[in-house]
Write an enzyme that holds these catalytic residues in place. Structure first.
Site, PDB file in Angstrom:
ATOM      1  N   LYS A 166     -13.716  -4.076  -6.519  1.00 25.22           N
ATOM      2  CA  LYS A 166     -14.007  -3.260  -6.973  1.00 25.22           C
ATOM      3  C   LYS A 166     -15.096  -3.547  -8.368  1.00 25.22           C
ATOM      4  O   LYS A 166     -13.998  -4.884  -9.289  1.00 25.22           O
ATOM      5  CB  LYS A 166     -12.452  -2.685  -7.461  1.00 25.22           C
ATOM      6  CG  LYS A 166     -12.686  -1.938  -5.369  1.00 25.22           C
ATOM      7  CD  LYS A 166     -11.524  -0.124  -5.261  1.00 25.22           C
ATOM      8  CE  LYS A 166     -10.909   0.250  -4.539  1.00 25.22           C
ATOM      9  NZ  LYS A 166     -12.009   0.063  -3.868  1.00 25.22           N
TER      10      LYS A 166
ATOM     11  N   ARG B  57      -7.811  -0.083   6.760  1.00 27.31           N
ATOM     12  CA  ARG B  57      -7.934   0.186   8.073  1.00 27.31           C
ATOM     13  C   ARG B  57      -7.484  -0.930   8.349  1.00 27.31           C
ATOM     14  O   ARG B  57      -7.190  -1.018   9.587  1.00 27.31           O
ATOM     15  CB  ARG B  57      -9.836   0.691   8.326  1.00 27.31           C
ATOM     16  CG  ARG B  57     -10.142  -0.424   8.265  1.00 27.31           C
ATOM     17  CD  ARG B  57     -11.937  -0.411   8.391  1.00 27.31           C
ATOM     18  NE  ARG B  57     -12.053   1.221   7.365  1.00 27.31           N
ATOM     19  CZ  ARG B  57     -13.225   1.461   7.110  1.00 27.31           C
ATOM     20  NH1 ARG B  57     -13.847   1.129   7.743  1.00 27.31           N
ATOM     21  NH2 ARG B  57     -13.355   2.093   5.695  1.00 27.31           N
TER      22      ARG B  57
END
Ligand code: BES
Ligand code: MN
Ligand code: ZN
Length: 512
Positions: free
Chosen positions: A286, A360
């Site tokens: 990020k 996920r």
């Protein structure tokens, strides 16, 4: 935490630092809410006018301080806005309006020893709501404030201590329903505040192993069974998703299973929480500006932990199993790369196209593990996608499910406890965007509808025939703005109350 008592005492004779009253928005200006009659009387019935002169309108979130009338033992009156006055005077005030008003007052009264809450009480529901508002609003996190050399003065130096004691007027100390409502509020909010503490803890201290250890201490007190799979056990069990995500960090991953079962339980609920103790993005790092708050990425796991402990403390007649998928997502020589294929616990293979879509992956293994026990329903909670924040903002979580009725039930439970939520679809056409050249599925799909794509990915790892819902709490889990209502800055404890309500409804046979 603030100590709560029920009191039938009259406001004038109460020894307290402040009396809290409610003011609502009427058609012709502010109106004093029921509960504050004694205060209004001491102002010769002119309190509404006094409040209006001071600029009060009764709007939600508004707080007005005024000196207590002569003859009162408490020096201060704190009037908090309740929003619109109920259309019908007998209808009573909305629980969430009471919760917010109590929270605003509790926050403003930090540093005080004792306050009396003279808000409108028309039954146990109002007692529970006011109790929750006080306990959640008074929350503060100062474990890391004040240097070690100055530990004793930490509070004084860095801010005021939370309100120490609150007496809820209109509460009946000998009424079983009132006492029960208060006890429920205390159990739920103590655990919810514990979830907030976990979210606020810095990620250098709250590693997956530290998180797992903390659950063991708490669970022992409440008869919850804890099983922790460490990295070695995860390798042995084939948990490729959790291992893949945790592989880049020196702090190894864990899968924690918390089991609570009432002897009379007929239904079994499984809660699954995303527990990324820090999300750097991994190799798909990020950029600066997107990682400062990523300690909050374990909020789902914290919510699940809190809800299981609360269910146990409330002695709900249900079986609840909590699964915490704990890992730290870091870039390193041992980190999973974009292009890697992971063999998941379910046996499916996943091509990792973006290591920042890590939630996920850990959830997939935990969902499959939860499915092996064939529970009546699974609910997962995760700070899963920025896309959900774009869709719903920072205060509302998205609800997706493989069953329309269950999605509606979860949404209604959330609204009932004062957690804004909204149903989101799982459009079938988005599934093909995750087709992979080399594996059964990729961890990325179409950009548009990213929150729904993530939901569709998770659905693949829910056992056949099991009812499942997914809560994407990326927006409401962490409050980067100023405090509001009973919500502090930082970790909010989002989804805890919804999960507890779902456990209650299941215990009562009203869900599924
Ligand atoms: N933890 C983030 C989602 C998130 C973002 C939570 C902002 C709270 C605030 C998640 O792991 C993530 O990085 N998701 C990516 C997925 C994308 C790479 C498919 C996102 O939403 O950008
Ligand atoms: Mn991520
Ligand atoms: Zn994440």
């Amino acid at each position: 935490m603030t100590a709560l008592t029920l009191s039938t005492a009259a406001a004038p004779g109460l020894r307290a630092d402040a009396i809290v009253i409610g003011v609502a928005k009427g058609a012709q200006g502010p109106v004093v809410a029921p509960g504050a009659e004694a205060v209004d009387k001491a102002y010769d019935g002119k309190l509404a006018g006094v409040l209006e002169t001071l600029g009060a309108s009764g709007a939600e979130g508004e707080l007005t301080k005024l000196p207590a009338p002569a003859g009162f033992k408490a020096p201060l009156v704190v009037a908090v806005g309740l929003g619109a006055r109920p259309a019908d005077d007998d209808a009573g005030y909305d629980a969430e309006a009471l919760r917010k008003a109590a929270g605003v007052a509790a926050r403003a009264l930090s540093g005080s020893k004792k306050a009396a809450f003279a808000l409108p009480v028309d039954g146990p529901g109002a007692i529970g709501a006011i109790g929750e508002g006080v306990l959640l609003g008074a929350y503060s996190f100062d474990a890391y404030k004040g240097g070690a050399q100055d530990a004793k003065n930490a509070k004084a130096k860095n801010g005021k201590a939370p309100l120490a004691e609150a007496a809820l007027l209109g509460g009946k100390p000998r009424d079983a329903a009132h006492k029960g409502a208060l006890a429920r509020a205390v159990a739920v909010c103590e655990e919810l505040n514990r979830a907030r503490d976990l979210v606020n803890m810095p990620p250098n201290d709250l590693t997956p192993a530290a998180f797992a250890a903390l659950t063991q201490t708490a669970a022992k007190e409440h008869g919850i069974k804890v099983q922790v799979l460490d990295d070695k056990a995860l390798v042995k069990g084939g948990y490729g998703g959790i291992l893949g995500v945790g592989g880049g960090s020196a702090a190894t991953p864990r899968l924690v299973k918390l089991s609570y079962k009432h002897p009379k339980a007929e239904k079994h609920l499984a809660f699954v929480g995303k527990g990324i103790t820090y999300d750097s993005g991994g190799i798909s790092l990020k950029p600066a500006g997107h990682n400062e708050t990523m300690k909050c990425d374990m909020s789902g796991a914290a919510a699940v932990f809190a809800a299981v402990v609360a269910a146990a403390r409330l002695g709900l007649e249900v079986e609840v199993t909590g699964w915490l998928a704990l890992a730290e997502n870091m870039p390193s020589g041992s980190a999973v790369r974009p292009g890697d294929v992971l063999r998941m616990y379910s046996g499916k293979t996943v091509e990792v196209l973006n290591t920042d879509a890590e939630g996920r992956l850990v959830l997939a293994d935990a969902l499959w593990a939860a499915s092996q026990e064939n529970p009546d329903a699974i609910v997962d909670v995760a700070t899963l996608t920025g896309a959900m924040m774009l869709a719903l903002g920072t205060r509302t979580f998205g609800v997706m499910a493989n069953d329309d009725a269950f999605r509606t039930a979860v949404h209604e439970a959330a609204e009932e406890v004062g957690e804004p939520a909204w149903p989101m679809p799982l459009p079938e056409h988005l599934r093909k965007g995750m087709d992979s050249q080399v594996a059964d599925i990729a961890n990325m799909g179409e950009r548009w509808g990213g929150g729904l794509v993530a939901g569709l990915f998770l659905r693949e790892f829910v056992g056949e025939g099991i009812t499942w819902a997914h809560l994407d709490i990326a927006g409401p889990a962490f409050n980067e703005g100023g405090p509001f209502g009973y919500t502090p800055k930082g970790g909010t404890g989002s989804a805890v109350r919804t999960l507890v309500r779902l456990a209650e409804l299941t215990a009562e046979g009203d869900l599924g």
